[in-house]
Write a protein that holds these residues in place. Structure first.
Motif, PDB file in Angstrom:
ATOM      1  N   ALA A  21     -29.876  40.675  15.818  1.00 23.91           N
ATOM      2  CA  ALA A  21     -30.575  41.669  16.612  1.00 23.91           C
ATOM      3  C   ALA A  21     -29.701  42.094  17.826  1.00 23.91           C
ATOM      4  N   THR A  22     -28.476  41.387  18.154  1.00 25.12           N
ATOM      5  CA  THR A  22     -27.833  41.676  19.227  1.00 25.12           C
ATOM      6  C   THR A  22     -26.579  42.343  18.850  1.00 25.12           C
ATOM      7  N   ARG A  23     -26.411  42.595  17.416  1.00 24.92           N
ATOM      8  CA  ARG A  23     -25.272  43.470  17.075  1.00 24.92           C
ATOM      9  C   ARG A  23     -25.493  44.877  17.206  1.00 24.92           C
ATOM     10  N   PRO A  24     -24.311  45.894  17.326  1.00 28.53           N
ATOM     11  CA  PRO A  24     -24.453  47.288  17.718  1.00 28.53           C
ATOM     12  C   PRO A  24     -25.720  47.954  16.886  1.00 28.53           C
ATOM     13  N   ASP A  25     -26.360  49.024  17.563  1.00 28.29           N
ATOM     14  CA  ASP A  25     -27.249  49.716  16.771  1.00 28.29           C
ATOM     15  C   ASP A  25     -26.529  51.036  16.097  1.00 28.29           C
ATOM     16  N   THR A  26     -25.375  51.213  16.508  1.00 27.82           N
ATOM     17  CA  THR A  26     -25.037  52.331  15.791  1.00 27.82           C
ATOM     18  C   THR A  26     -23.496  51.980  15.069  1.00 27.82           C
ATOM     19  N   PHE A  27     -22.966  52.901  14.286  1.00 21.71           N
ATOM     20  CA  PHE A  27     -21.662  52.683  13.818  1.00 21.71           C
ATOM     21  C   PHE A  27     -20.784  53.939  13.902  1.00 21.71           C
ATOM     22  N   THR A  28     -19.433  53.892  13.964  1.00 14.94           N
ATOM     23  CA  THR A  28     -18.395  55.022  13.828  1.00 14.94           C
ATOM     24  C   THR A  28     -17.391  54.784  13.020  1.00 14.94           C
ATOM     25  N   VAL A  29     -17.064  55.528  12.118  1.00 15.37           N
ATOM     26  CA  VAL A  29     -15.854  55.327  11.085  1.00 15.37           C
ATOM     27  C   VAL A  29     -15.191  56.491  11.318  1.00 15.37           C
ATOM     28  N   HIS A 134      -9.699  65.286  10.978  1.00 13.25           N
ATOM     29  CA  HIS A 134     -10.296  64.178  11.550  1.00 13.25           C
ATOM     30  C   HIS A 134     -11.630  64.019  10.867  1.00 13.25           C
ATOM     31  N   TRP A 135     -11.756  62.792  10.104  1.00 14.32           N
ATOM     32  CA  TRP A 135     -13.064  62.588   9.361  1.00 14.32           C
ATOM     33  C   TRP A 135     -13.928  61.323   9.922  1.00 14.32           C
ATOM     34  N   THR A 136     -14.867  61.612  10.417  1.00 13.86           N
ATOM     35  CA  THR A 136     -15.743  60.681  11.150  1.00 13.86           C
ATOM     36  C   THR A 136     -17.112  60.635  10.521  1.00 13.86           C
ATOM     37  N   MET A 137     -17.495  59.415  10.356  1.00 13.95           N
ATOM     38  CA  MET A 137     -19.063  59.160  10.117  1.00 13.95           C
ATOM     39  C   MET A 137     -19.882  58.460  11.065  1.00 13.95           C
ATOM     40  N   THR A 138     -20.936  58.734  11.607  1.00 12.00           N
ATOM     41  CA  THR A 138     -21.713  57.991  12.353  1.00 12.00           C
ATOM     42  C   THR A 138     -23.055  57.750  11.921  1.00 12.00           C
ATOM     43  N   GLY A 139     -23.705  56.669  12.483  1.00  7.41           N
ATOM     44  CA  GLY A 139     -25.113  56.516  11.918  1.00  7.41           C
ATOM     45  C   GLY A 139     -25.551  55.232  12.646  1.00  7.41           C
TER      46      GLY A 139
END
Length: 194
Positions: A21-29, A134-139
């Motif tokens: 539960a303490t891990r990040p709520d979002t990600f970005t690559v 630049h190719w970015t994915m967020t979620g």
């Protein structure tokens, strides 16, 4: 004895759940590469889902993958749905925004192997030797994806695919730039001199 083991197991699960539960709520690559040619070449290869077979890192993973194109032919409103083996799963992409030769925003929805939605963006900038893409994915991460990321690094896994895709995009952009240069050379030879 069994009671102590059960209490220990429950406590261990609670600690694990608390840590997850303490891990990040979002990600970005994010990955970037410079491809040959002017921005309109790379933009065209990304803005038209029919062109993705030339460079997408996932296109070759299932030779029997079923593809469905819908909406606009290209640009805003274009859709691309797929169904395939375990390597590609099932999902759909929709181009939500496109700024000619500058940027594209794609909504990426996975249905299988698990449901998720991400936003993918492409930015195109002129460079000395072509166009930097630049190719970015967020979620967002749910509990399960947070737990999975304890054992696999999303940036490394998806990042490798992005790197492979950008290398293929470079090849496709080079082919298009060469084709255009040859057409211009033929046109200038065929044009009458005043």
């Amino acid at each position: 004895m069994f009671k102590k083991i059960a209490i220990g197991a429950v406590a261990g699960l609670a600690l694990f759940a608390g840590f997850v539960a303490t891990r990040p709520d979002t990600f970005t690559v994010t990955r970037s590469a410079t491809v040959p040619g002017s921005p309109d070449i790379a933009f065209g290869l990304v803005n038209d889902f029919h062109q993705w077979n030339q460079w997408s890192p996932w296109e070759g993973l299932d030779p029997d993958m079923k593809r469905t194109f819908g909406g606009a032919e290209s640009g805003v409103g274009a859709t691309y749905a797929w169904t395939g083996n375990d390597d590609v799963g099932q999902g759909q992409m929709t181009i939500e925004e496109a700024s000619v030769n500058a940027s594209i925003r794609v909504k990426l929805e996975f249905i299988k192997p698990f449901a998720s939605t991400s936003i993918t963006t492409f930015a195109f900038k002129p460079a000395d030797t072509g166009t930097t893409v630049h190719w970015t994915m967020t979620g967002d991460h749910n509990f399960i994806s947070k737990a999975m990321c304890l054992f696999m690094d999303m940036d490394q896994v998806v990042g490798k695919d992005f790197e492979k895709g950008l290398a293929s995009l470079k090849t496709a952009a080079q082919a298009e730039a060469t084709k255009r240069a040859e057409a211009e050379a033929k046109a200038s030879v065929a044009a009458p001199t005043p």
